[in-house]
Design a protein around this motif. Structure first.
Motif, PDB file in Angstrom:
ATOM      1  N   TYR A 102       0.836  -1.205   0.000  1.00  0.00           N
ATOM      2  CA  TYR A 102       0.000   0.000   0.000  1.00  0.00           C
ATOM      3  C   TYR A 102       0.874   1.258   0.000  1.00  0.00           C
ATOM      4  N   THR A 103       1.936   1.237   0.795  1.00  0.00           N
ATOM      5  CA  THR A 103       2.822   2.406   0.858  1.00  0.00           C
ATOM      6  C   THR A 103       3.513   2.628  -0.488  1.00  0.00           C
ATOM      7  N   TRP A 112       2.312   1.777  -3.341  1.00  0.00           N
ATOM      8  CA  TRP A 112       1.246   2.300  -4.208  1.00  0.00           C
ATOM      9  C   TRP A 112       1.045   3.796  -3.961  1.00  0.00           C
ATOM     10  N   GLU A 113       1.037   4.183  -2.665  1.00  0.00           N
ATOM     11  CA  GLU A 113       0.874   5.612  -2.333  1.00  0.00           C
ATOM     12  C   GLU A 113       1.997   6.453  -2.954  1.00  0.00           C
ATOM     13  N   GLN A 172       1.311   6.951  -6.464  1.00  0.00           N
ATOM     14  CA  GLN A 172       0.190   7.867  -6.681  1.00  0.00           C
ATOM     15  C   GLN A 172       0.596   9.315  -6.491  1.00  0.00           C
ATOM     16  N   TYR A 173       1.284   9.590  -5.375  1.00  0.00           N
ATOM     17  CA  TYR A 173       1.533  10.989  -4.988  1.00  0.00           C
ATOM     18  C   TYR A 173       2.864  11.521  -5.491  1.00  0.00           C
ATOM     19  N   THR A 223       3.668  10.682   1.999  1.00  0.00           N
ATOM     20  CA  THR A 223       3.536   9.264   2.378  1.00  0.00           C
ATOM     21  C   THR A 223       4.367   8.939   3.619  1.00  0.00           C
ATOM     22  N   ASN A 227       3.115   6.347   6.485  1.00  0.00           N
ATOM     23  CA  ASN A 227       3.183   4.906   6.227  1.00  0.00           C
ATOM     24  C   ASN A 227       4.609   4.423   6.004  1.00  0.00           C
TER      25      ASN A 227
END
Ligand SMILES: Cc1cc2nc3c(=O)[nH]c(=O)nc-3n(C[C@H](O)[C@H](O)[C@H](O)COP(=O)(O)OP(=O)(O)OC[C@H]3O[C@@H](n4cnc5c(N)ncnc54)[C@H](O)[C@@H]3O)c2cc1C
Length: 433
Positions: free
Chosen positions: A316-317, A319-320, A323-324, A330, A333
């Motif tokens: 998830y991190t 992925w973040e 994304q950002y 981030t 996380n």
């Protein structure tokens, strides 16, 4: 519905290829050439390793998280995380796939902050996998508290003069250059008064005093240098980024590095679980397989569930970050997985090692090296405590104090409020009773 936990089939094929390639071709290097991975290739190893790197390039997996302008495929951090779940079991695999620390982080910051000349001189050979680099920030008297750093760079005409000591600069002994953090303005906070320098390792005055090893490594295997920068004279264009920018640069570098450590640690935990399961299905004691004992079943369940939680947060991190494209956004996380890593590694390796009995603690199994990763992961790139503080600070940003003396969940007030909201209904029911 946007939540999706599947890997696209095309990339899954690449992962399957990487898994088979690492098991078949890279693992023999780990067995026979352990501790040689950060040394320049010699005549014995070059004919083995260079063709492997070519195979990785042909498979489209060389430095795959970097953008095409840097020789990668631009797959980003999520795909790198999935790949690192395979590479993380091996010392050599990150080298063969062009994703080894600290070079990945160092490459990122030169790509981001370097001038065209700096990129040509330092970045290109690094990306080609021809040279190694070192990151020189920690000092003997201070690591997690940069305010105690004293290494200075002072301007002298067209040159900078670097003076001070650095500790645990990984791979400095084989690196062709170092990225050194030094105070350039002692009159302001170090967070505004430190700068980064690109320093070729053979510059006069760069004195590696000794190479420190980890745990049981022999004296000549140490890869973490104590360095005296003894009046090292550097041309003005050695500055990486602007004056005073060292911490902005360090955050870019360490943010990615911390996630990559966590990604590889997923591999360590999975390996520990695999070895645990194999062992308990193979060994009998007091009339049954170990796998039938409830203590062991509890261990398997705990290792499985803790790994699954950890892995999902790592993915998830990653992925973040994709994304950002902003490590600041981030950081909660990133800090959370950094703080979790030593504990999940510790517990997973311990359970597996323990189920192997005497063999587990012997030098005939790989557990000792895996085990050392728990304390290493709790200090490398900052100690767990510091990351927990970051997590807590970030979490607290989403909260405010309760109004008045009582907590917002105080039941007497809640009851009063509920009665008020439902008053009409309650009156109706009571009135009709
Ligand atoms: C394998 C390895 C490779 C490394 N590679 C590099 C490298 O390439 N370049 C580089 O510059 N450095 C490197 N380091 C150094 C690493 O960054 C430092 O070890 C780390 O920042 C901690 O600094 P320190 O060792 O001085 O510990 P200290 O800062 O002295 O901390 C010691 C202990 O104090 C406690 N502590 C610290 N701060 C707090 C707090 N705020 N609250 C509560 N307790 C706290 C923690 O228990 C911590 O472990 C490496 C370290 C390792 C183990």
């Amino acid at each position: 519905m946007a939540w999706d936990f599947s890997t696209d089939p095309e990339f899954q094929e690449k992962l399957d290829w990487a898994r088979a390639f690492v098991a078949d071709k890279v693992e023999p290097l780990d067995i026979l050439y352990s501790h040689r991975q950060f040394h320049p290739l010699d005549d014995e190893l070059r004919p083995i390793v260079d063709p492997m790197k070519d195979e990785v390039r042909a498979a489209g997996l060389w430095a795959c998280h970097l953008g095409p302008e840097l020789g990668g495929k631009g797959y980003g951090q999520l795909k790198l995380a999935l790949l690192n779940e395979i590479l993380g079991v091996s010392q050599w695999a990150p080298i063969v796939f062009g994703t080894q620390a600290p070079d990945t982080g160092n490459a990122e910051i030169i790509a981001h902050y370097g001038t065209e000349e700096q990129k040509a001189r330092y970045l290109q050979p690094l990306l080609n996998g021809e040279v190694f680099s070192s990151y020189s920030m920690t000092e003997p008297q201070a690591g997690s508290d940069p305010q105690q750093f004293t290494t200075r760079a002072s301007r002298d005409g067209d040159e900078w003069v670097l003076e001070g000591w650095k500790f645990f600069s990984s791979n400095a002994r084989t690196a062709s250059f170092l990225i050194v953090m030094a105070v350039t303005d002692p009159d302001v906070s170090i967070y505004k008064g430190a700068s980064m320098f690109l320093v070729p390792t053979d510059t006069p005055g760069v004195e590696i005093v000794r190479n420190i090893g980890l745990g049981g490594e022999s004296a000549d295997e140490g890869m973490h240098a104590l360095i005296h920068y003894d009046q090292v004279r550097l041309p003005a264009d050695s500055l990486l980024g602007g004056e005073g920018q060292a911490f902005a640069i360090a955050q870019t570098r360490l943010g990615g590095g911390r996630v990559h450590h966590a990604m590889r640690s997923v591999a360590t935990c999975q390996r520990a679980l695999d070895l645990l399961c194999e062992r308990v299905l193979s060994r009998e004691t007091q009339g049954t397989l170990l796998a039938k004992k409830q203590f062991i079943q509890g261990d398997i369940a705990d290792s499985y569930a803790e790994l699954a939680q950890f892995r999902l947060l790592v993915l998830y991190t990653a992925w973040e970050i994709d994304q950002y494209q902003d490590y600041q956004r981030t950081r909660k996380n990133i800090a959370a997985i950094k703080a979790l890593t030593p504990k999940v590694v510790h517990d997973a390796v311990w359970r597996s090692m323990h189920a192997h009995g005497a063999l587990g603690v012997s030098n005939e199994m790989p557990f000792a090296g895996m085990w050392l990763m728990a304390p290493v992961m709790s200090v490398v790139d900052g100690p767990t405590e510091v990351h927990k503080v970051t997590v807590a600070r970030e979490v607290l940003k989403g909260y405010k104090p309760s109004e008045g003396l009582w907590p917002s969940a105080h039941l007497p007030a809640k009851r009063e409020e509920a009665r008020r909201k439902l008053a009409a209904h309650i009156e109706h029911v009571v009135g009709n009773a």
